[in-house]
Design a protein around this motif. Structure first.
Motif, mmCIF file in Angstrom:
data_model
loop_
_atom_site.group_PDB
_atom_site.id
_atom_site.type_symbol
_atom_site.label_atom_id
_atom_site.label_comp_id
_atom_site.label_asym_id
_atom_site.label_seq_id
_atom_site.Cartn_x
_atom_site.Cartn_y
_atom_site.Cartn_z
ATOM 1 N N GLY A 165 -3.694 -12.302 -3.335
ATOM 2 C CA GLY A 165 -2.654 -12.963 -2.545
ATOM 3 C C GLY A 165 -2.273 -12.150 -1.325
ATOM 4 O O GLY A 165 -2.067 -12.696 -0.234
ATOM 5 N N TRP A 166 -2.163 -10.834 -1.502
ATOM 6 C CA TRP A 166 -1.829 -9.952 -0.364
ATOM 7 C C TRP A 166 -2.896 -10.040 0.720
ATOM 8 O O TRP A 166 -2.599 -10.137 1.916
ATOM 9 C CB TRP A 166 -1.680 -8.529 -0.890
ATOM 10 N N LEU A 167 -4.153 -10.005 0.297
ATOM 11 C CA LEU A 167 -5.252 -10.086 1.266
ATOM 12 C C LEU A 167 -5.326 -11.473 1.903
ATOM 13 O O LEU A 167 -5.639 -11.591 3.101
ATOM 14 C CB LEU A 167 -6.579 -9.752 0.564
ATOM 15 N N ARG A 168 -5.058 -12.522 1.147
ATOM 16 C CA ARG A 168 -5.110 -13.877 1.700
ATOM 17 C C ARG A 168 -4.061 -14.044 2.793
ATOM 18 O O ARG A 168 -4.319 -14.641 3.840
ATOM 19 C CB ARG A 168 -4.905 -14.897 0.583
ATOM 20 N N THR B 200 -12.635 -3.849 -3.491
ATOM 21 C CA THR B 200 -11.646 -2.798 -3.760
ATOM 22 C C THR B 200 -11.838 -2.220 -5.158
ATOM 23 O O THR B 200 -11.850 -0.992 -5.346
ATOM 24 C CB THR B 200 -10.227 -3.370 -3.624
ATOM 25 N N PHE B 201 -12.029 -3.079 -6.126
ATOM 26 C CA PHE B 201 -12.219 -2.588 -7.495
ATOM 27 C C PHE B 201 -13.593 -1.955 -7.677
ATOM 28 O O PHE B 201 -13.758 -1.026 -8.468
ATOM 29 C CB PHE B 201 -11.996 -3.728 -8.491
ATOM 30 N N VAL B 202 -14.593 -2.441 -6.915
ATOM 31 C CA VAL B 202 -15.913 -1.794 -6.958
ATOM 32 C C VAL B 202 -15.795 -0.360 -6.456
ATOM 33 O O VAL B 202 -16.412 0.563 -7.009
ATOM 34 C CB VAL B 202 -16.935 -2.593 -6.125
ATOM 35 N N ARG B 203 -14.994 -0.143 -5.413
ATOM 36 C CA ARG B 203 -14.781 1.219 -4.901
ATOM 37 C C ARG B 203 -14.166 2.116 -5.994
ATOM 38 O O ARG B 203 -14.535 3.282 -6.127
ATOM 39 C CB ARG B 203 -13.852 1.183 -3.685
ATOM 40 N N LEU B 204 -13.225 1.573 -6.731
ATOM 41 C CA LEU B 204 -12.611 2.352 -7.801
ATOM 42 C C LEU B 204 -13.622 2.712 -8.882
ATOM 43 O O LEU B 204 -13.667 3.842 -9.365
ATOM 44 C CB LEU B 204 -11.450 1.564 -8.419
ATOM 45 N N THR C 253 -3.681 -1.203 -2.245
ATOM 46 C CA THR C 253 -3.484 -1.620 -0.855
ATOM 47 C C THR C 253 -4.063 -0.597 0.116
ATOM 48 O O THR C 253 -4.553 -0.960 1.190
ATOM 49 C CB THR C 253 -1.986 -1.830 -0.546
ATOM 50 N N THR C 254 -4.023 0.686 -0.238
ATOM 51 C CA THR C 254 -4.631 1.702 0.635
ATOM 52 C C THR C 254 -6.130 1.477 0.778
ATOM 53 O O THR C 254 -6.679 1.502 1.890
ATOM 54 C CB THR C 254 -4.363 3.111 0.073
ATOM 55 N N ILE C 255 -6.801 1.244 -0.355
ATOM 56 C CA ILE C 255 -8.245 0.990 -0.307
ATOM 57 C C ILE C 255 -8.536 -0.316 0.414
ATOM 58 O O ILE C 255 -9.416 -0.400 1.268
ATOM 59 C CB ILE C 255 -8.819 0.960 -1.737
ATOM 60 N N LEU D 154 -9.854 -3.265 7.836
ATOM 61 C CA LEU D 154 -10.187 -2.727 9.165
ATOM 62 C C LEU D 154 -11.685 -2.791 9.410
ATOM 63 O O LEU D 154 -12.139 -3.156 10.498
ATOM 64 C CB LEU D 154 -9.679 -1.291 9.285
ATOM 65 N N ASN D 155 -12.471 -2.418 8.396
ATOM 66 C CA ASN D 155 -13.928 -2.490 8.537
ATOM 67 C C ASN D 155 -14.383 -3.922 8.755
ATOM 68 O O ASN D 155 -15.278 -4.204 9.565
ATOM 69 C CB ASN D 155 -14.608 -1.916 7.297
#
Length: 514
Positions: free
Chosen positions: A26-29, A45-49, A66-68, A74-75
């Motif tokens: 929801g935040w990203l949407r 994001t979860f793949v990065r984790l 949210t940091t990740i 941005l990318n």
């Protein structure tokens, strides 16, 4: 207080996904305005984790997520800007003759495989490889651009070549299979031999390659059948690489590994399927250039003193081979343009004729000074000859009546005919002084000429095709020439990158135009 690091079990990530995954989407949407992209980035994001061996103790899961995710946003936006500019550039490309279905499949396969292989390379290695192998840039120029030494550039390019040449699926062109019918080109090759083959290619592409280097390369090939097999694999790879549209492929593959790069690669693949790669499929010409006895790169001129005392000046993008025998002296013009000042044969008066061999036929020098330009690479099977002293006999490759050009005349040689085309123009040898002389030259023709001295791609919009150029312009500073055109013609310059410039209609031209 120090931060505690600990390994994160998969079930902990799963718990975070269950508790906070919906909130993150929801935040990203709300941030992106796109449900599909939001779902993709939440997943990433979860793949990065999961990819991390250890994490700080997680006290605020949503702050960490949210940091990740913010970095991924941005990318994404950066990639979208590049992708939009890239697709607009694709749309401006002229529509060439479409390649065959088999060729399309090979181009697509090559592009996607190289993209995969580049993922494992450091950024500087990838950049050096792309600039060298896709754009044909000089090693010294690459070193300046990337802030490296020339030996480091060579090492980086050889590393990427060794990885890509021998990891790429072993599709061998028929030409190479025919050259080695009894050799299994698909068999594994020892790592040290792979590295040697890649190093030899880099040395042959060096700015200062000489005859001794070529002799040692040939000796290496002949020393062991596995060496020859490795070299044929390098040739196979280079042939496939040269079929890719260089600046377009570089624009896609230079982007760091990401889903965005995959989208760029797919866009380029669509361009190839539409015919975007057909104009660069002359693999034989490419390999003859790399292995020629003498060659020049973009913007370079060079003078060679031949064994018999003949002097040859090479224009930019030129390659020649020498074949002297007991009966004749033959200079083969592989590509480009040369100025020849012949010398008497040291073996005796008239003992061996001096011949310039082109793809269109043979030119026999009759004690002369003359220039030859092979126009075959520009879409026509034609060579242009200008005679300044003496005479030249032109003989078409496929028969036809020989024609003699005398001093002050210029002519054209095609595979089936030769003819006198008129007096020598004042611009015929201007390139030897580093100049382009234009008299009401159509702007597209002028830009094509200027492009011989400028690295990268120089395009033009159809809206400027009616403009003409008059004047004398130095080839040593193409940026300055473009500035002059911007000042004198109603045009503007669009830069996709520093090395990809498109000339468009504009409001310039304070002092005249076409």
């Amino acid at each position: 207080m120090s931060t505690t690091e600990f390994a994160v079990p998969q079930q902990s990530i799963e718990g975070m996904y269950t508790d906070h995954g919906g909130w993150l989407k929801g935040w990203l949407r709300r941030k992106l305005g796109d449900s599909c992209s939001a779902a993709d980035l939440a997943h990433d994001t979860f793949v990065r984790l999961l990819a991390k061996d250890a994490l700080p103790e997680i006290r605020e899961p949503r702050a960490l997520l949210t940091t990740i995710a913010q970095g991924l946003v941005l990318n994404l936006r950066r990639r979208q800007r590049l992708e939009q500019a890239y697709l607009e550039a694709l749309a401006r490309l002229p529509e060439p003759q479409a390649p065959s279905p088999e060729t399309r499949v090979i181009l697509l396969e090559t592009l996607l495989e190289i993209d995969r292989l580049l993922d494992g390379l450091p950024r500087a290695v990838r950049q050096a490889f792309l600039l060298s192998q896709l754009e044909g840039r000089r090693q010294a120029d690459i070193a300046v651009e990337l802030g490296l030494s020339v030996p480091t550039v060579k090492r980086y390019v050889a590393r990427a070549l060794a990885q890509c040449c021998f990891a790429l699926r072993r599709r061998v062109p028929p030409r190479l299979r025919d050259a080695a019918p009894n050799m299994d080109l698909s068999a594994p090759i020892a790592p040290e031999v792979r590295h040697q083959a890649a190093q030899w290619l880099v040395e042959l592409q060096a700015d200062d390659v000489d005859d001794d280097t070529r002799r040692r390369w040939q000796a290496w090939r002949q020393a062991d059948p596995e060496h020859e097999r490795a070299w044929l694999r390098v040739e196979s790879f280079r042939a496939r690489l040269q079929a890719l549209p260089g600046p377009l492929a570089t624009a896609a593959l230079a982007v760091p590994a990401s889903g965005g790069r995959r989208r760029l690669v797919k866009a380029l693949a669509l361009a190839i399927f539409a015919g975007g790669g057909a104009s660069v499929l002359d693999e034989q010409r490419t390999w003859r250039r790399w292995t020629a006895d003498s060659r020049t790169g973009t913007g370079e001129r060079a003078e060679r003193l031949l064994p018999d005392g003949t002097r040859v000046t090479l224009n930019a993008g030129t390659a020649i081979d020498l074949r002297y025998s007991a009966s004749e002296r033959v200079l083969r013009l592989v590509s480009g343009e040369i100025l020849v000042t012949t010398a008497p044969d040291p073996q005796g008066q008239g003992a061996r004729p001096f011949i310039v061999q082109t793809g269109q036929g043979r030119l026999r020098a009759l004690g002369t000074r003359f220039s030859v330009r092979d126009l075959d690479g520009r879409g026509g099977a034609t060579a242009r000859i200008a005679v300044f002293e003496g005479a030249v006999e032109m003989t078409p490759a496929h028969g036809g009546v020989p024609v003699i050009l005398h001093a002050g005349q210029q002519g054209t040689l095609m595979r089936d005919q030769a003819r006198v085309s008129g007096p020598v123009g004042e611009d015929a040898a201007a390139w030897t002084q580093g100049m382009i002389v234009a008299q009401d030259m159509p702007l597209p023709a002028f830009l094509a000429e200027l492009g011989r001295y400028r690295p990268g791609r120089l395009d033009w919009d159809e809206g400027v095709a009616h403009l003409t150029v008059t004047g004398t312009y130095p080839t040593a500073n193409t940026d300055r020439v473009l500035e002059i055109l911007l000042y004198t013609l109603p045009i503007e310059l669009s830069y996709l990158t520093r090395y990809w410039v498109t000339v468009k209609p504009g409001a310039g031209g304070d002092h005249g135009g076409g």
